[in-house]
Design a protein around this motif. Structure first.
Motif, PDB file in Angstrom:
ATOM      1  N   ILE B   3      -5.104  -0.657  -7.936  1.00 39.09           N
ATOM      2  CA  ILE B   3      -4.736  -0.380  -6.540  1.00 39.09           C
ATOM      3  C   ILE B   3      -4.598  -1.661  -5.713  1.00 39.09           C
ATOM      4  N   ASP B   6      -1.370  -3.110  -6.571  1.00 33.96           N
ATOM      5  CA  ASP B   6      -0.347  -2.241  -5.987  1.00 33.96           C
ATOM      6  C   ASP B   6      -0.162  -2.543  -4.494  1.00 33.96           C
ATOM      7  N   LEU B   7      -1.296  -2.710  -3.777  1.00 30.26           N
ATOM      8  CA  LEU B   7      -1.222  -3.054  -2.352  1.00 30.26           C
ATOM      9  C   LEU B   7      -0.472  -4.371  -2.161  1.00 30.26           C
ATOM     10  N   THR B  10       3.334  -3.917  -3.184  1.00 25.48           N
ATOM     11  CA  THR B  10       4.095  -3.072  -2.257  1.00 25.48           C
ATOM     12  C   THR B  10       4.367  -3.817  -0.961  1.00 25.48           C
ATOM     13  N   GLU B  32       8.298   2.979   2.182  1.00 24.49           N
ATOM     14  CA  GLU B  32       7.407   2.513   1.117  1.00 24.49           C
ATOM     15  C   GLU B  32       5.991   3.074   1.246  1.00 24.49           C
ATOM     16  N   VAL B  33       5.450   2.996   2.467  1.00 25.81           N
ATOM     17  CA  VAL B  33       4.029   3.287   2.646  1.00 25.81           C
ATOM     18  C   VAL B  33       3.775   4.770   2.911  1.00 25.81           C
ATOM     19  N   ASN B  35       6.321   7.537   2.672  1.00 28.20           N
ATOM     20  CA  ASN B  35       6.996   8.479   1.771  1.00 28.20           C
ATOM     21  C   ASN B  35       6.654   8.257   0.294  1.00 28.20           C
ATOM     22  N   LYS B  36       6.632   6.982  -0.131  1.00 31.09           N
ATOM     23  CA  LYS B  36       6.418   6.741  -1.561  1.00 31.09           C
ATOM     24  C   LYS B  36       4.945   6.724  -1.932  1.00 31.09           C
ATOM     25  N   LYS B  37       4.138   5.938  -1.208  1.00 32.97           N
ATOM     26  CA  LYS B  37       2.746   5.732  -1.630  1.00 32.97           C
ATOM     27  C   LYS B  37       1.752   6.667  -0.936  1.00 32.97           C
ATOM     28  N   HIS B  38       2.151   7.288   0.155  1.00 34.74           N
ATOM     29  CA  HIS B  38       1.261   8.185   0.923  1.00 34.74           C
ATOM     30  C   HIS B  38      -0.029   7.491   1.341  1.00 34.74           C
ATOM     31  N   TRP B  39       0.054   6.224   1.719  1.00 30.19           N
ATOM     32  CA  TRP B  39      -1.136   5.503   2.167  1.00 30.19           C
ATOM     33  C   TRP B  39      -1.448   5.794   3.632  1.00 30.19           C
ATOM     34  N   GLU B  71      -6.979   1.930   2.928  1.00 29.54           N
ATOM     35  CA  GLU B  71      -6.882   2.319   1.524  1.00 29.54           C
ATOM     36  C   GLU B  71      -8.065   1.788   0.711  1.00 29.54           C
TER      37      GLU B  71
END
Lengths: 201, 186
Positions: B3, B6-7, B10, B32-33, B35-39, B71
């Motif tokens: 993760i 990934d942070l 991204t 990115e944050v 819609n894709k990663k749901h952060w 996160e």
């Protein structure tokens, strides 16, 4: 020591510039005058490069200024290290402030004192940006570096003003064209500069 | 993927895709944050953005710190922030080292004379767009005028104006703050 000073100068810039990229410009302007690390004309070039490359404007400016400063005193390696140190200096206060605010987020968002402070801070920040813009305009069009000399030494550059009028119209009034990314206008201006020898070189 | 990595990656991607900072970053962060990663939710992102605008420093950096911290705590915040600035540092260092080799050439000097004109206009445009948000009444216009004139004619550190304006803002709004405080008290 140069790197410690670079870090400190950008730390202050990061801590006090509020409201996005252009807000760093007045601090860099003052830094140029006080430290002599770079000139105000070079600052205008750095803004152009920072605007036309990816990434946050303020970060790009810090990296560029740090590089130029380090390079002028210690060569290419000094430049690379200077770029990294200036950037870390700029973002350091941000990270600390945000990590603190994040832990008291709800309170900060609704705090009336914070609101009231920003009521005063926003116009002040705008005033600083406008003043920095004016001094860059003086350098660019009249080749003088402070307003007092403008009245004694007025050398006029009409070709630059024509270009300015075209870019102003393009960025603000011409439909469709004004939606284009700033990099388009920067490249256009560079081309005009080369074709009409605007630098006199 | 780890993760933390990934942070970092991204936000590096967000950094590469943002041209011109601040506002240009919002749609890319949404994709990115949110819609894709749901952060973060759309609303959270707007909140972070608003706070990023009214806290010191670069808006993009502030927003990255917020999301990374949410996160994965403080280390996550720091890594997300380093991710945002990483591509900038590399790209600018390459360009700056190239320019310092070519800056003596005539056509490069002429190009930059043209570019400086464009930068003047870009700064004017930035001032005009901030104008509407910052100058909301007669006091804010006066603060703007005072800071503008003082920094044109005096040679003081901008820090002085920032600190004074923040204090003045609180002072001017003191009545409102007290009135609102009383209302809540009842």
């Amino acid at each position: 020591m140069l790197y410690l000073r670079l870090f400190w100068e950008f730390f202050k810039t990061g801590l006090f510039s509020i409201g996005g990229g252009m807000a760093t410009v007045p601090f860099l302007q003052e830094m140029a005058v006080r430290t002599g690390w770079f000139t105000s004309a070079e600052l205008a070039d750095m803004i152009a490069v920072a605007e036309s490359t990816p990434g946050p404007l303020g970060v790009n400016m810090a990296t560029y200024v740090g590089y130029t400063t380090g390079y002028s005193q210690l060569g290419i390696f000094g430049g690379l290290l200077g770029g990294v140190i200036a950037t870390i200096g700029l973002i350091f206060p941000s990270i600390v402030v945000i990590l603190i605010i994040a832990s008291v987020l709800a309170k900060f968002r609704n705090n009336r004192f914070v609101d009231a402070a920003f009521y005063g801070l926003r116009p002040a920040s705008l005033g600083l940006i406008a003043a920095a813009g004016l001094s860059i305009i003086l350098i660019c069009f009249f080749r003088v570096d402070d307003i007092y000399r403008l009245f004694s030494d007025l050398s006029f550059a009409w070709r630059l003003l024509v270009l300015a009028a075209v870019v102003l119209a393009g960025t603000r009034w011409i439909p469709k064209v004004k939606k284009l990314h700033p990099i388009f206008f920067i490249l256009f201006s560079a081309a005009v500069g080369i074709i009409f020898r605007l630098g006199g070189a | 993927m780890n993760i933390y990595l990934d942070l970092f990656l991204t936000f590096s991607k967000v950094g590469v895709m943002t041209f011109g900072g601040g506002y240009a970053m919002l749609p890319i962060l949404q994709r990115e944050v949110v819609n894709k990663k749901h952060w973060a939710s759309e609303e959270e992102l707007m909140d972070y953005y608003a706070i990023g605008q009214c806290t010191p420093g670069v808006i993009a950096v502030n927003t990255a710190t917020f999301i990374g911290r949410k996160e994965r705590g403080n280390l996550g915040g720091i890594l997300a922030t380093l991710g945002v600035v990483f591509p900038s540092i590399i790209i600018i260092l390459v360009i700056a080292s190239l320019i310092s080799n070519f800056s003596h050439l005539a056509w490069v000097q002429n190009a930059f004379a043209g570019i400086r004109v464009c930068v003047c206009i870009l700064i004017i445009n930035a001032v005009v767009s901030l104008w509407k948000k910052a100058l909301v009444d007669v006091f804010t216009v006066l603060i703007f005028a005072a800071v503008f004139l003082a920094s044109v004619f005096l040679n003081l550190s901008p820090i002085i104006y920032v600190v004074a304006a923040g204090a003045l803002g609180i002072l001017l709004q003191l009545k409102k703050i007290k009135a609102a405080g009383k209302k809540e008290g009842k």
